[in-house]
Design a protein around this motif. Structure first.
Motif, PDB file in Angstrom:
ATOM      1  N   PRO A 199      -0.695 -49.712 -16.712  1.00 13.10           N
ATOM      2  CA  PRO A 199      -0.821 -51.163 -16.956  1.00 13.10           C
ATOM      3  C   PRO A 199      -0.913 -51.524 -18.439  1.00 13.10           C
ATOM      4  O   PRO A 199      -0.463 -52.594 -18.847  1.00 13.10           O
ATOM      5  CB  PRO A 199      -2.115 -51.522 -16.219  1.00 13.10           C
ATOM      6  CG  PRO A 199      -2.237 -50.500 -15.152  1.00 13.10           C
ATOM      7  CD  PRO A 199      -1.710 -49.230 -15.757  1.00 13.10           C
ATOM      8  N   TYR A 200      -1.508 -50.642 -19.243  1.00 15.97           N
ATOM      9  CA  TYR A 200      -1.688 -50.924 -20.669  1.00 15.97           C
ATOM     10  C   TYR A 200      -0.645 -50.218 -21.547  1.00 15.97           C
ATOM     11  O   TYR A 200      -0.606 -50.458 -22.752  1.00 15.97           O
ATOM     12  CB  TYR A 200      -3.096 -50.516 -21.111  1.00 15.97           C
ATOM     13  CG  TYR A 200      -4.155 -51.501 -20.675  1.00 15.97           C
ATOM     14  CD1 TYR A 200      -4.598 -52.509 -21.524  1.00 15.97           C
ATOM     15  CD2 TYR A 200      -4.703 -51.444 -19.396  1.00 15.97           C
ATOM     16  CE1 TYR A 200      -5.566 -53.420 -21.126  1.00 15.97           C
ATOM     17  CE2 TYR A 200      -5.665 -52.352 -18.982  1.00 15.97           C
ATOM     18  CZ  TYR A 200      -6.094 -53.340 -19.849  1.00 15.97           C
ATOM     19  OH  TYR A 200      -7.035 -54.243 -19.447  1.00 15.97           O
ATOM     20  N   SER A 214      -2.265 -41.010 -16.716  1.00 19.55           N
ATOM     21  CA  SER A 214      -1.866 -41.561 -15.429  1.00 19.55           C
ATOM     22  C   SER A 214      -2.583 -40.877 -14.274  1.00 19.55           C
ATOM     23  O   SER A 214      -2.663 -39.655 -14.220  1.00 19.55           O
ATOM     24  CB  SER A 214      -0.346 -41.413 -15.226  1.00 19.55           C
ATOM     25  OG  SER A 214       0.026 -41.955 -13.968  1.00 19.55           O
ATOM     26  N   GLY A 215      -3.092 -41.707 -13.369  1.00 25.75           N
ATOM     27  CA  GLY A 215      -3.588 -41.222 -12.081  1.00 25.75           C
ATOM     28  C   GLY A 215      -2.545 -41.484 -11.015  1.00 25.75           C
ATOM     29  O   GLY A 215      -2.376 -40.707 -10.074  1.00 25.75           O
ATOM     30  N   LEU A 216      -1.807 -42.586 -11.178  1.00 29.76           N
ATOM     31  CA  LEU A 216      -0.712 -42.935 -10.275  1.00 29.76           C
ATOM     32  C   LEU A 216       0.303 -41.793 -10.162  1.00 29.76           C
ATOM     33  O   LEU A 216       0.911 -41.592  -9.110  1.00 29.76           O
ATOM     34  CB  LEU A 216      -0.049 -44.205 -10.807  1.00 29.76           C
ATOM     35  CG  LEU A 216       1.194 -44.776 -10.149  1.00 29.76           C
ATOM     36  CD1 LEU A 216       1.230 -46.276 -10.376  1.00 29.76           C
ATOM     37  CD2 LEU A 216       2.489 -44.166 -10.677  1.00 29.76           C
ATOM     38  N   VAL A 217       0.467 -41.027 -11.233  1.00 22.66           N
ATOM     39  CA  VAL A 217       1.442 -39.929 -11.274  1.00 22.66           C
ATOM     40  C   VAL A 217       1.213 -38.918 -10.147  1.00 22.66           C
ATOM     41  O   VAL A 217       2.146 -38.263  -9.691  1.00 22.66           O
ATOM     42  CB  VAL A 217       1.411 -39.244 -12.660  1.00 22.66           C
ATOM     43  CG1 VAL A 217       0.136 -38.422 -12.847  1.00 22.66           C
ATOM     44  CG2 VAL A 217       2.633 -38.380 -12.895  1.00 22.66           C
ATOM     45  N   GLN A 245       6.490 -52.984 -10.747  1.00 19.77           N
ATOM     46  CA  GLN A 245       6.531 -52.123  -9.560  1.00 19.77           C
ATOM     47  C   GLN A 245       5.150 -51.529  -9.237  1.00 19.77           C
ATOM     48  O   GLN A 245       4.794 -51.374  -8.068  1.00 19.77           O
ATOM     49  CB  GLN A 245       7.528 -50.983  -9.848  1.00 19.77           C
ATOM     50  CG  GLN A 245       7.961 -50.171  -8.667  1.00 19.77           C
ATOM     51  CD  GLN A 245       8.896 -49.042  -9.107  1.00 19.77           C
ATOM     52  OE1 GLN A 245       9.175 -48.847 -10.277  1.00 19.77           O
ATOM     53  NE2 GLN A 245       9.362 -48.270  -8.144  1.00 19.77           N
ATOM     54  N   ILE A 246       4.363 -51.224 -10.258  1.00 12.85           N
ATOM     55  CA  ILE A 246       3.080 -50.555 -10.044  1.00 12.85           C
ATOM     56  C   ILE A 246       1.902 -51.526 -10.126  1.00 12.85           C
ATOM     57  O   ILE A 246       0.756 -51.131  -9.913  1.00 12.85           O
ATOM     58  CB  ILE A 246       2.885 -49.392 -11.059  1.00 12.85           C
ATOM     59  CG1 ILE A 246       2.960 -49.879 -12.516  1.00 12.85           C
ATOM     60  CG2 ILE A 246       3.927 -48.322 -10.842  1.00 12.85           C
ATOM     61  CD1 ILE A 246       1.658 -50.046 -13.199  1.00 12.85           C
TER      62      ILE A 246
END
Length: 303
Positions: A199-200, A214-217, A245-246
């Motif tokens: 996000p940042y 990234s944790g989304l990764v 998208q995220i």
């Protein structure tokens, strides 16, 4: 040791810095098999920098033995395929012991979690990091900065004493403050990692960051890689397409003071059949009625 010796580590920070989850088995222990499988999935997905014992790995909910185990599993799985940046912290002797363990196991860098203490002076912040950095001069050291009061000059002071302080994970949610901090510390002296993830990342890259955490990764490596490729080429419209998208996934993680930061990632992984959704207190599993939205997002990323 000269900065030239840290070239590999610096390059590894200017990338998607993955913070793997720590999956738990039904009995509550670390699930070694699932952990290895998730790490292999990241590596196979093109991720080249791994941070065991990060916040998405529930660092503060793990025992010292578990933190060592997570380090060992990550270094073994990474082999020559990735650079490992081990999270260390707590009191100075504990952090030093963890940093030395990381070095013995073959990790190349440590990330020092923000000191968890109600009273942090600026000079004391330097002392804390200096004690850890001086204990492992061969390793690259990356302070994790979440303190909005800390001035960039203090980081420069630390690096003057410890040339192995080569990068910064900056996680103050203020892009203007980041831009000033980086320039006061030395924009070209350190590798700047946007420590608040995707996000940042666009706003922090515009101010000088070259990597992001990234944790989304864990869920969708390709999505994170798409963003960094866009940012590296200066294509901010493309990066913002990924941001859109995220966005909802990250909003769910950030809600209520990031109460479900790890929970949402593990819920997405559980929806894909990759690990159990279990998290440890003070985190908590998502209520049943909120799980479907996370599953829908994860399945929509065409994994």
């Amino acid at each position: 040791m000269s900065s030239v010796a840290f070239e590999t580590q610096r390059a590894a920070l200017a990338d998607v810095v993955a913070i793997p989850v720590t999956p738990f088995a039904e009995d509550g222990s670390v699930d070694r098999i699932a952990h290895r499988a998730l790490l292999r999935r990241l590596l196979d997905g093109g991720i080249r920098t791994l941070t065991p014992n990060g916040n998405t790995g529930e660092f503060y909910a793990l025992t010292p033995e578990e933190r060592r185990l997570v380090t060992e599993l990550t270094v073994e799985e990474a082999g020559e395929r990735a650079t490992v940046l081990v999270g260390v912290g707590h009191d100075v002797p504990t952090a030093v012991a963890a940093a030395r363990h990381a070095r013995e196991r073959g990790a190349r860098m440590v990330m020092v979690h923000q000191p968890v203490h109600p009273y942090v002076s600026q000079a004391g912040w330097v002392d804390y990091h200096r004690a850890i950095a001086e204990s492992v001069p061969e390793l690259g050291v990356v302070p994790y900065v979440r303190n909005a009061q800390l001035p960039g000059a203090r980081l420069a002071e630390l690096a003057d004493a410890c040339p192995n302080v080569i990068g910064v994970k900056y996680a103050v949610p203020d892009a203007a403050k980041f831009a000033a901090f980086a320039r006061d510390a030395g924009l070209d002296r350190f590798v700047w990692v946007a420590g608040l993830a995707e996000p940042y990342a666009p706003s922090y890259f515009s101010a000088g960051a070259t990597g992001f955490t990234s944790g989304l990764v864990n869920v969708a490596p390709a999505v994170s890689l798409n963003m960094i490729e866009a940012l590296r080429s200066g294509d901010y419209p493309a990066a913002m397409k990924v941001w859109e998208q995220i966005r909802r996934f990250e909003e769910l993680r950030a809600a209520n003071g990031s109460a479900n930061n790890v929970t949402v990632v593990k819920e997405a992984l559980a929806s894909l059949g990759l690990c159990r959704r279990d998290v440890r207190p003070p985190s908590r599993q998502l209520p049943e009625e909120e799980r479907a939205e996370v599953a829908a997002i994860a399945s929509g990323w065409s994994l």
